[in-house]
Design an enzyme around this catalytic site. Structure first.
Site, short mmCIF file in Angstrom:
data_model
loop_
_atom_site.label_atom_id
_atom_site.label_comp_id
_atom_site.label_asym_id
_atom_site.label_seq_id
_atom_site.Cartn_x
_atom_site.Cartn_y
_atom_site.Cartn_z
N ARG A 1 -9.31 8.06 -1.10
CA ARG A 1 -10.29 8.46 -0.08
C ARG A 1 -11.18 9.57 -0.61
NH1 ARG A 1 -8.84 6.73 5.43
NH2 ARG A 1 -10.56 8.09 6.00
N GLU B 1 -8.45 0.50 -2.92
CA GLU B 1 -9.27 0.53 -1.71
C GLU B 1 -10.21 1.70 -1.81
OE1 GLU B 1 -7.01 0.95 1.85
OE2 GLU B 1 -6.02 -0.96 1.55
N HIS C 1 1.99 1.11 5.96
CA HIS C 1 2.70 2.06 6.82
C HIS C 1 4.09 1.59 7.25
CE1 HIS C 1 3.56 4.45 10.44
NE2 HIS C 1 2.95 5.40 9.76
N GLU D 1 -10.92 -9.31 3.06
CA GLU D 1 -9.65 -8.95 3.67
C GLU D 1 -9.90 -8.87 5.17
OE1 GLU D 1 -7.17 -5.98 1.85
OE2 GLU D 1 -6.35 -5.36 3.80
N ASN E 1 0.86 -1.18 0.00
CA ASN E 1 0.00 0.00 0.00
C ASN E 1 0.90 1.24 0.00
OD1 ASN E 1 -1.41 2.27 1.08
ND2 ASN E 1 -3.05 0.90 1.69
N HIS F 1 1.03 6.14 1.91
CA HIS F 1 1.77 7.06 2.76
C HIS F 1 2.98 7.69 2.08
CE1 HIS F 1 -1.10 6.53 5.76
NE2 HIS F 1 -0.86 5.25 5.94
N THR G 1 -6.73 6.47 10.06
CA THR G 1 -6.64 5.43 9.05
C THR G 1 -7.93 4.62 9.15
OG1 THR G 1 -5.33 3.53 8.28
CG2 THR G 1 -5.36 3.93 10.65
N THR G 2 -8.09 3.61 8.27
CA THR G 2 -9.33 2.84 8.30
C THR G 2 -9.41 2.13 9.64
OG1 THR G 2 -8.92 2.48 5.97
CG2 THR G 2 -10.72 1.26 6.95
N HIS H 1 -5.50 3.73 -1.79
CA HIS H 1 -6.83 4.07 -1.27
C HIS H 1 -7.18 5.49 -1.72
CE1 HIS H 1 -9.53 4.26 2.62
NE2 HIS H 1 -10.19 4.58 1.51
N HIS I 1 -3.63 -4.50 7.70
CA HIS I 1 -3.77 -3.37 8.62
C HIS I 1 -2.89 -3.59 9.84
CE1 HIS I 1 -5.26 0.18 10.56
NE2 HIS I 1 -5.87 0.48 9.43
N GLY I 2 -1.93 -2.70 9.99
CA GLY I 2 -1.06 -2.73 11.16
C GLY I 2 0.01 -3.81 11.13
N ARG J 1 -7.03 12.77 0.98
CA ARG J 1 -5.98 13.27 1.87
C ARG J 1 -4.58 12.82 1.46
NH1 ARG J 1 -7.27 9.99 7.37
NH2 ARG J 1 -9.22 11.11 7.11
N1 PXP Z 1 -5.77 -3.01 4.18
C1 PXP Z 1 -6.74 -2.07 4.26
C2 PXP Z 1 -8.12 -2.43 3.84
C3 PXP Z 1 -6.46 -0.75 4.70
O1 PXP Z 1 -7.43 0.17 4.77
C4 PXP Z 1 -5.12 -0.44 5.03
C5 PXP Z 1 -4.79 0.96 5.47
O2 PXP Z 1 -5.01 1.85 4.43
C6 PXP Z 1 -4.14 -1.44 4.91
C7 PXP Z 1 -4.50 -2.72 4.50
C8 PXP Z 1 -2.72 -1.17 5.20
O3 PXP Z 1 -2.55 -0.91 6.56
P1 PXP Z 1 -1.13 -0.44 7.10
O4 PXP Z 1 -0.82 0.87 6.47
O5 PXP Z 1 -1.35 -0.35 8.57
O6 PXP Z 1 -0.14 -1.50 6.71
#
Ligand code: PXP
Length: 248
Positions: A51, A76, A221, A157, A9, A12, A106-107, A49, A198-199, A55
């Site tokens: 948005r 996304e 991230h 996901e 992703n 950032h 974030t989401t 993503h 995510h995370g 942003r």
């Molecule tokens: N998957 C989804 C659906 C997300 O919304 C995000 C954050 O935009 C991520 C994965 C990636 O998350 P991270 O940036 O924490 O790795």
């Protein structure tokens, strides 16, 4: 070849650009250049993503990504009419529908698939007609997995945010892992393909190998953060190394 794929992703990278160049049509660092480096490093797909508040990723970014990347583009997006229209024209390989709130950093949570069956099914059908696969970003809850199967998406996901957040608390980590394992097992039984994200980071990824049936992990991230110190190519290669040994 790892058994589980890595989608990077690149949102950032655009966050850093927008910090300086908001409202300007050019600026550094360029998320497209980042995506191309990720691909060269071995990433299996690129996620961005778009948005509603724009942003980080801008409209021009997703069109350039569509034109330039050679792997899969995962868009996304919120299930919002404006963004659905854009996706139908853009034709990413797959869209991942996510909840979106303006105030969130974030989401934050998963999609309430069970509470929005009709609206999500309608969008899933529109995407199918345009040849676009659909993934639903959901919390690892059995009711949400069942709803996703009813909606007919090809993928879910699984939201790993709670797992990541409690990774350093052994009891809670085990609890979160168990939820992910059970959700993945049910999804697999219902014929859904399973992604997760995510995370996720360089510390918590190996333990996630316990979750079966994973097709792709979407990570942003932590890779962009590491890239600040070691460069994007090495950051991606190190993450790919942590996927090695996944047994499915
Ligand atoms: N998957 C989804 C659906 C997300 O919304 C995000 C954050 O935009 C991520 C994965 C990636 O998350 P991270 O940036 O924490 O790795």
């Amino acid at each position: 070849m790892t058994l589980v794929k890595l989608g990077v992703n690149i949102d950032h990278v655009a966050t850093i650009r927008e910090a300086r160049y908001k409202g300007v049509t050019q600026g550094e660092p360029d998320p497209i250049e980042a995506a191309l480096i990720c691909e060269r490093a071995g990433a299996h797909g690129i996620t961005a993503h778009l948005r509603e508040d724009r942003r980080h990723i801008q409209d021009r970014d997703i069109w350039q990504l569509r034109e330039q990347i050679k792997t899969r583009l995962n868009l996304e997006m919120a299930n919002a009419p404006e963004i659905v229209e854009i996706a139908l024209k853009l034709k990413p390989d797959i869209v991942c529908l996510v909840p979106e709130r303006r105030q969130e950093v974030t989401t934050e949570g998963g999609l309430d698939a069970a509470g929005h069956l009709a609206a999500l099914t309608e969008t899933r059908k529109k995407m199918a007609d345009a040849g676009i696969e659909v993934s639903l970003f959901i919390a690892p809850e059995l009711s949400q997995v069942e709803a996703s199967a009813k909606i007919g998406s090809q993928f879910i996901e699984l939201h790993t945010g709670s797992y990541a957040e409690h990774f350093n608390e052994p009891a809670r980590r085990e609890h979160e892992l168990k939820r992910l394992v059970e959700a993945a097992q049910l999804a697999h039984r219902l014929g859904l393909q399973v992604n997760a994200g995510h995370g996720l980071n360089y510390d918590n990824l190996k333990t996630l190998h316990q979750v079966p049936h994973l097709v792709e992990l979407n990570i942003g991230h932590s890779i962009v953060s590491r890239a600040v110190f070691v460069g994007m190519e090495r950051a991606v290669k190190e993450m790919l190394g942590l996927l090695d040994g996944y047994r499915g």
